[in-house]
Design a protein around this motif. Sequence first.
Motif, short mmCIF file in Angstrom:
data_model
loop_
_atom_site.label_atom_id
_atom_site.label_comp_id
_atom_site.label_asym_id
_atom_site.label_seq_id
_atom_site.Cartn_x
_atom_site.Cartn_y
_atom_site.Cartn_z
N GLY A 22 33.24 77.11 -12.08
CA GLY A 22 32.73 75.92 -12.71
C GLY A 22 33.13 75.85 -14.17
N PHE A 237 37.21 66.75 -15.02
CA PHE A 237 36.36 66.29 -13.92
C PHE A 237 36.68 64.83 -13.58
CE2 PHE A 237 32.63 65.44 -11.42
CZ PHE A 237 32.33 66.67 -10.85
N THR A 240 39.72 64.85 -11.48
CA THR A 240 39.37 65.32 -10.13
C THR A 240 38.75 64.21 -9.31
OG1 THR A 240 39.05 67.61 -10.89
CG2 THR A 240 37.96 66.98 -8.84
N ARG A 347 33.50 70.98 -4.86
CA ARG A 347 33.59 70.28 -6.16
C ARG A 347 34.45 69.02 -6.07
NH1 ARG A 347 33.57 71.68 -11.81
NH2 ARG A 347 35.35 70.86 -12.97
N ASN A 348 35.59 69.11 -5.41
CA ASN A 348 36.49 67.95 -5.32
C ASN A 348 35.85 66.79 -4.56
OD1 ASN A 348 38.30 69.50 -6.69
ND2 ASN A 348 39.71 69.81 -4.98
N ALA A 351 32.95 65.19 -6.54
CA ALA A 351 33.40 64.25 -7.58
C ALA A 351 33.76 62.90 -6.98
CB ALA A 351 34.61 64.84 -8.31
N GLU A 375 28.40 64.97 -14.91
CA GLU A 375 29.45 64.88 -13.89
C GLU A 375 29.50 63.49 -13.28
OE1 GLU A 375 29.41 69.57 -12.43
OE2 GLU A 375 28.49 68.02 -11.20
N SER A 379 32.78 60.90 -13.50
CA SER A 379 33.44 60.54 -12.25
C SER A 379 33.66 59.04 -12.07
CB SER A 379 32.63 61.06 -11.06
OG SER A 379 32.49 62.46 -11.10
#
Length: 474
Positions: A22, A237, A240, A347-348, A351, A375, A379
């Motif tokens: 992370g 992020f 991503t 995580r991907n 997002a 986050e 995003s």
Amino acid sequence: MSRLVVVSNRVPAPKPGGASAGGLAVALSGAMEARGGVWFGWSGDTAPHDAPEPEEARLIVKDKVTYALVDLTERDLEDYYSGFSNRMLWPLFHYRMDLTGFTRVTLGGYYRVNKLFSKLLRKMVEPDDIVWVHDYHLVPLAADLRAAGLKNRMGFYLHIPFPPPDILTVLPNHADIVRGLAAYDVIGFQTPYDVENFETYLRREKLGRRLSGHRFVVHGRAVTVMALPVGIETEAFAKTAQASEKNALVRRAEESLVGRSLIIGVDRLDYSKGIAERIQAFESFLTLDTEWRNRCTYLQITPKSRSDVAEYAQMEREVAELAGRVNGAHADLDWTPIRYVNRAIGRNALAGLYRLARVGLVTPLRDGMNLVAKEFVASQKPKDPGVLLLSRFAGAAHELDGALITNPYDIDGTAGAIARALEMPLDERADRWTRMYERIRNHDVAWWCDSFLKALEQPANDGAEVRPIKKAAG
């Protein structure tokens, strides 16, 4: 440039084929890569109850970073981690006095593990190293290192809230905990409120005072105390999230919505996160704003946490039953109001799901920061962003002034905020999002790391006169 020694309860040691680290781990690893460094802490593995105390940490070297791992015995894990850290400090610092459990046995385990860490760590620390200790598990560590003769610059960062004095003094050994903090040169908190609570405690207990600026005297020792909110890898992020639009799981989720607006909540299963109250608010929203029935879907992603602790196991059952009850009362043949996912999402994909959502629900009852809020903002689509609905009791509320701020204890008020978020016009959404994105881009995790280390590297003597503070009675 001094070498950096990071100490935390768990060490994110590199593993072949393992998940990517992370943002916090990336930032700290990056700082150690630049300087050379050691990351020291518990390996995550346990030894038998009667195993001998280790004489050295187990080392994994990758480039310029040495990961120093210590196995804990089952007894240490029960007393230090599950016991005092997570059944006393965690609930108390999150204002849940009703859930605290203090025993002398677990308190002894807390200090025992900190002394073990001190014994093993001091063999590895060089005279010019700077030491950065993280979170509530390891408050006494610097005092043990000082007692062993180490004079290095040492900093401590508390990732959870620091409670006001009326709550902190419920802890029988509260004075010892604050005395442990006084052994550090720099103390970092998430928000100005945490610093305010710390200062109020010092004043009430007659243990210290503010000197000037960020300087305090605590137990006769000058320390720097700062509010430095943790950030995320904002731009990374965002990239991503943009790339994740092609992720198979995200595409399936989008297709399954059939044009409905997505409301998303992502939380570790913990009583501090307000998940039950959030589900109740969503049910109230469906009842009060009937025009949104069958036009939105609430996705709650909640990985299990500390299932071996009775309070968490009970909460897991209660949240699942509550989501099932709401679905049973409001679902149609072609619509399930709440999708409750009780496992971690990569995580991907996460997002990408944030990016799909029209509303992000981040409504903890109490949180040191809550990086999910940041986050979610990172995003969003700049030309069509979603709305962040954020608890006033999350540390992130001090920074994200573009969010809709809500009181998670006010169920109907939160329900009304959900309706307002879904109906908010594009120009207002874009304006709110732009302000928040600029903030988290300029104050990302690299900024946080650099700011703390800059403070820690300042000379110890700032010319302030420090007079001994008389120890409070009791």
